[in-house]
Design a protein around this motif. Structure first.
Motif, mmCIF file in Angstrom:
data_model
loop_
_atom_site.group_PDB
_atom_site.id
_atom_site.type_symbol
_atom_site.label_atom_id
_atom_site.label_comp_id
_atom_site.label_asym_id
_atom_site.label_seq_id
_atom_site.Cartn_x
_atom_site.Cartn_y
_atom_site.Cartn_z
ATOM 1 N N VAL A 178 27.415 107.200 44.024
ATOM 2 C CA VAL A 178 27.935 107.879 42.825
ATOM 3 C C VAL A 178 29.398 107.486 42.635
ATOM 4 O O VAL A 178 30.059 107.049 43.580
ATOM 5 C CB VAL A 178 27.831 109.422 42.930
ATOM 6 N N ASN A 179 29.887 107.660 41.421
ATOM 7 C CA ASN A 179 31.294 107.416 41.117
ATOM 8 C C ASN A 179 31.990 108.762 40.901
ATOM 9 O O ASN A 179 31.339 109.804 40.850
ATOM 10 C CB ASN A 179 31.428 106.563 39.862
ATOM 11 N N HIS A 180 33.292 108.717 40.720
ATOM 12 C CA HIS A 180 34.066 109.933 40.413
ATOM 13 C C HIS A 180 33.368 110.693 39.272
ATOM 14 O O HIS A 180 33.109 111.893 39.376
ATOM 15 C CB HIS A 180 35.488 109.514 40.020
ATOM 16 N N HIS A 181 33.079 109.992 38.156
ATOM 17 C CA HIS A 181 32.298 110.575 37.054
ATOM 18 C C HIS A 181 30.942 109.878 36.998
ATOM 19 O O HIS A 181 30.878 108.652 36.913
ATOM 20 C CB HIS A 181 32.995 110.361 35.714
ATOM 21 N N THR A 182 29.871 110.658 37.057
ATOM 22 C CA THR A 182 28.519 110.089 37.026
ATOM 23 C C THR A 182 27.650 110.899 36.068
ATOM 24 O O THR A 182 27.608 112.129 36.150
ATOM 25 C CB THR A 182 27.900 110.091 38.442
ATOM 26 N N LEU A 183 26.975 110.177 35.167
ATOM 27 C CA LEU A 183 26.122 110.816 34.153
ATOM 28 C C LEU A 183 24.658 110.542 34.481
ATOM 29 O O LEU A 183 24.308 109.426 34.879
ATOM 30 C CB LEU A 183 26.450 110.262 32.762
ATOM 31 N N PHE A 184 23.829 111.542 34.274
ATOM 32 C CA PHE A 184 22.402 111.411 34.585
ATOM 33 C C PHE A 184 21.593 111.536 33.293
ATOM 34 O O PHE A 184 21.340 112.633 32.808
ATOM 35 C CB PHE A 184 22.005 112.455 35.635
ATOM 36 N N PHE A 185 21.241 110.367 32.748
ATOM 37 C CA PHE A 185 20.515 110.280 31.478
ATOM 38 C C PHE A 185 19.069 109.857 31.727
ATOM 39 O O PHE A 185 18.512 109.056 30.990
ATOM 40 C CB PHE A 185 21.213 109.268 30.554
ATOM 41 N N ASP A 186 18.475 110.418 32.759
ATOM 42 C CA ASP A 186 17.096 110.066 33.098
ATOM 43 C C ASP A 186 16.095 110.966 32.380
ATOM 44 O O ASP A 186 14.907 110.946 32.684
ATOM 45 C CB ASP A 186 16.892 110.173 34.615
ATOM 46 N N ALA A 187 16.579 111.762 31.453
ATOM 47 C CA ALA A 187 15.721 112.663 30.668
ATOM 48 C C ALA A 187 15.929 112.336 29.188
ATOM 49 O O ALA A 187 16.941 111.733 28.826
ATOM 50 C CB ALA A 187 16.100 114.112 30.953
ATOM 51 N N PRO A 188 14.982 112.740 28.318
ATOM 52 C CA PRO A 188 15.119 112.414 26.886
ATOM 53 C C PRO A 188 16.350 113.073 26.252
ATOM 54 O O PRO A 188 16.457 114.301 26.203
ATOM 55 C CB PRO A 188 13.817 112.951 26.269
ATOM 56 N N PHE A 189 17.255 112.245 25.786
ATOM 57 C CA PHE A 189 18.528 112.645 25.173
ATOM 58 C C PHE A 189 18.293 113.556 23.959
ATOM 59 O O PHE A 189 18.876 114.626 23.830
ATOM 60 C CB PHE A 189 19.238 111.344 24.756
ATOM 61 N N GLU A 190 17.408 113.092 23.058
ATOM 62 C CA GLU A 190 17.160 113.816 21.795
ATOM 63 C C GLU A 190 16.586 115.197 22.053
ATOM 64 O O GLU A 190 16.975 116.176 21.422
ATOM 65 C CB GLU A 190 16.177 113.015 20.932
ATOM 66 N N GLN A 191 15.644 115.277 23.005
ATOM 67 C CA GLN A 191 14.984 116.552 23.293
ATOM 68 C C GLN A 191 15.999 117.593 23.774
ATOM 69 O O GLN A 191 15.996 118.742 23.331
ATOM 70 C CB GLN A 191 13.881 116.348 24.343
ATOM 71 N N HIS A 192 16.896 117.180 24.663
ATOM 72 C CA HIS A 192 17.909 118.107 25.178
ATOM 73 C C HIS A 192 18.839 118.543 24.040
ATOM 74 O O HIS A 192 19.200 119.717 23.934
ATOM 75 C CB HIS A 192 18.698 117.438 26.305
ATOM 76 N N ALA A 193 19.196 117.616 23.151
ATOM 77 C CA ALA A 193 20.064 117.963 22.008
ATOM 78 C C ALA A 193 19.390 118.987 21.106
ATOM 79 O O ALA A 193 20.030 119.932 20.625
ATOM 80 C CB ALA A 193 20.408 116.700 21.224
ATOM 81 N N ILE A 194 18.085 118.827 20.885
ATOM 82 C CA ILE A 194 17.321 119.787 20.051
ATOM 83 C C ILE A 194 17.358 121.174 20.693
ATOM 84 O O ILE A 194 17.546 122.192 20.024
ATOM 85 C CB ILE A 194 15.862 119.292 19.849
ATOM 86 N N GLU A 195 17.204 121.218 22.014
ATOM 87 C CA GLU A 195 17.188 122.511 22.727
ATOM 88 C C GLU A 195 18.560 123.184 22.710
ATOM 89 O O GLU A 195 18.662 124.411 22.738
ATOM 90 C CB GLU A 195 16.711 122.293 24.171
ATOM 91 N N ILE A 196 19.628 122.381 22.620
ATOM 92 C CA ILE A 196 20.976 122.956 22.536
ATOM 93 C C ILE A 196 21.262 123.474 21.134
ATOM 94 O O ILE A 196 21.735 124.593 20.951
ATOM 95 C CB ILE A 196 22.054 121.908 22.923
ATOM 96 N N TYR A 197 20.985 122.656 20.115
ATOM 97 C CA TYR A 197 21.454 122.949 18.756
ATOM 98 C C TYR A 197 20.408 123.563 17.832
ATOM 99 O O TYR A 197 20.755 124.293 16.916
ATOM 100 C CB TYR A 197 22.002 121.675 18.098
ATOM 101 N N ASP A 198 19.138 123.242 18.052
ATOM 102 C CA ASP A 198 18.115 123.660 17.080
ATOM 103 C C ASP A 198 17.272 124.830 17.586
ATOM 104 O O ASP A 198 17.306 125.911 17.024
ATOM 105 C CB ASP A 198 17.221 122.458 16.710
ATOM 106 N N THR A 199 16.531 124.608 18.678
ATOM 107 C CA THR A 199 15.664 125.691 19.178
ATOM 108 C C THR A 199 16.441 126.695 20.030
ATOM 109 O O THR A 199 15.984 127.804 20.260
ATOM 110 C CB THR A 199 14.492 125.116 19.996
#
Length: 485
Positions: free
Chosen positions: A316-337
């Motif tokens: 891992v690095n100092h900052h590490t992002l985990f995009f192994d899940a569907p980006f759009e689906q998570h965005a929908i769950e945050i903003y829409d549903t």
């Protein structure tokens, strides 16, 4: 002139310095026991964590702030450019490191998608132009009217305000990993890439052009630097000072009530949550109704974990992002549903990779963050369930076991944002920067109903993020100084 500032986050700290420099008598009242608002520290068992912001982007904005007082950031803290800037995981055998310079990033893009290197160069060139227009000019305007946004430069870019980051990126780059890397920086603006105006690609220049930095000792060093500067200028700080009411006479601010005691003042500037600040006023003096706030699009809340490991974490690095899940689906769950995400993307920071002061020798400090919808049900059981979800994925993606090496973990979520910061519905980053909430369409810095009452911070202009908070403090203080000097 006596000025009272409510809250001690970045915008309040910036404003306090400018107002004191202008000759005002400035007192800052903070409900918690330490200065810094959301940018606080957790110290435990020899570990040090930033509770709030962990990314240091746009170093020029910090530098400009200190330069305004004939100082430099280096007078107060040591900055290190991260190399690589960060790492992104897409699955177990697929991760991409973002280098600390554009030339190397262009090579990385080209190696993944033929022809994308040249496209990236022209995309970042345009992003730099937008950065110069936005950060050197537009964001320092007070959000009073649409006229502020109409300049010869923005007139040439009007289509970018009506297109989106997502459309722009997808029209140029076909590989989904490159798309996600280019869409990621606008998450700092607190909105979906598909809802964020294309003009905001200036965040990509902040990322690839200016790089990612780390202040030695963590982001809290910036808070300490600003507090130190403020005190040099004569600002007085009061902690454990809970503001319970704003006193009004003849539609004008006359004072505040703090811990049951009345304090007289000439002007109030609130860097506390805007919605909360208005609840300190009698209803007739509030500018925005509950219905108004309820209809707004808020940036996400977060579930955060601060974890002490008894070994060094690999891969891992100092900052590490985990995009192994569907980006759009998570965005929908945050903003829409607006529900707990089924399979969330998450982010991890290991400051001890860069900074020995963050953990004991041979140990590692880890911060994990899951972006969430605001106002979700928040229980210890739900937090534990999500920690297990992400730590299992983390182990699989980074090919190591870490669960047995956890010495302790602390968490922070929706209920804590409400309790600790009076945050509206537990939001973490303020109002999302979508077109209908940009500049003059955000809540106003100056109250329309109460004389001598002003606001600063992430719910007003220019918006979410640490650099915008510094700028917000300058905008608010400029407005006050122009009115009363």
């Amino acid at each position: 002139m006596k000025i009272t500032i409510i809250g001690s986050g970045f915008s309040s700290l910036a404003a306090s310095c400018y107002l004191a420099k202008a000759g005002c008598e400035v007192d800052v009242y903070e409900k918690n026991s330490t200065i810094g608002g959301r940018a606080r520290q957790l110290k435990k068992n020899g570990f040090t964590f930033d509770i709030g912001p962990t990314w240091y982007w746009m170093p020029d904005v910090f530098e400009k702030f200190f330069n305004d007082f004939d100082k430099k950031a280096s007078d107060y803290y040591l900055l290190e450019k991260l190399s690589p800037a960060y790492k992104v995981f897409f699955n177990e055998n697929d991760s991409i490191e973002i280098a600390d310079n554009l030339k190397s990033i262009v090579s990385t893009f080209e190696s993944i998608e033929k022809g994308s290197g040249k496209k990236l160069e022209s995309f970042i060139e345009e992003a730099k132009t937008n950065y110069d227009i936005a950060i050197k000019d537009l964001v320092y305007r007070p959000g009073d009217s649409i006229v502020e946004l109409i300049t010869p430069q923005t007139a040439l870019r009007v289509t970018q305000f009506f297109s989106t980051i997502s459309k722009t990126v997808k029209s140029k780059f076909k590989d989904f990993r490159l798309q996600q890397i280019l869409e990621f920086p606008v998450l700092f603006l607190g909105a979906k890439p598909s809802n964020t105006p294309g003009f905001y690609n200036f965040m990509n220049y902040a990322d690839f052009g200016l790089g990612t930095w780390h202040p030695k000792g963590g982001m809290y060093k910036v808070v300490e630097a600003m507090e130190s500067l403020a005190k040099e200028l004569g600002v007085k700080f009061h902690v454990d000072a809970n503001v319970e009411k704003i006193n009004i006479e003849n539609n004008t601010v006359v004072g505040i009530q703090v811990n049951g005691k009345t304090i007289q003042t000439d002007v109030i500037l609130s860097g506390a949550d805007y919605h909360f600040t208005e609840t300190l006023l009698e209803k007739p003096y509030r500018q925005y109704s509950e219905k108004y706030w309820d209809k707004k699009t808020f940036a996400p809340s977060s579930l955060l974990f601060y974890v002490g490991f008894d070994k060094k974490i690999k891969n891992v690095n100092h900052h590490t992002l985990f995009f192994d899940a569907p980006f759009e689906q998570h965005a929908i769950e945050i903003y829409d549903t607006k529900q707990w995400p089924q399979n969330p993307l998450f982010y991890a920071s290991f400051p001890s990779k860069t900074d020995d002061s963050c953990a004991p020798a041979d140990f590692e400090a880890g911060i994990f963050l899951i972006p969430l919808a605001i106002d979700l049900e928040d229980t210890p059981e739900i937090r534990e369930k999500y920690f297990n979800k992400i730590i299992e994925r983390f182990e699989k993606l980074t090919n190591q076991s870490v669960k047995e090496n956890i010495i302790f973990k602390e968490s922070f979520c929706v209920n804590d944002f409400k309790k600790e910061y009076n945050s509206y519905k537990g939001n973490a980053y303020g109002l999302a920067n979508i077109l209908t909430q940009t500049a003059f369409l955000r809540p106003k810095i100056k109250s329309k109903k109460v004389a001598n009452l002003y606001f600063t911070g992430q719910l007003t202009v220019p918006g979410p993020g640490v650099p915008p908070a510094l700028i917000s403090g300058k905008i608010a203080s400029d407005k006050i100084i122009k009115t009363y000097k």
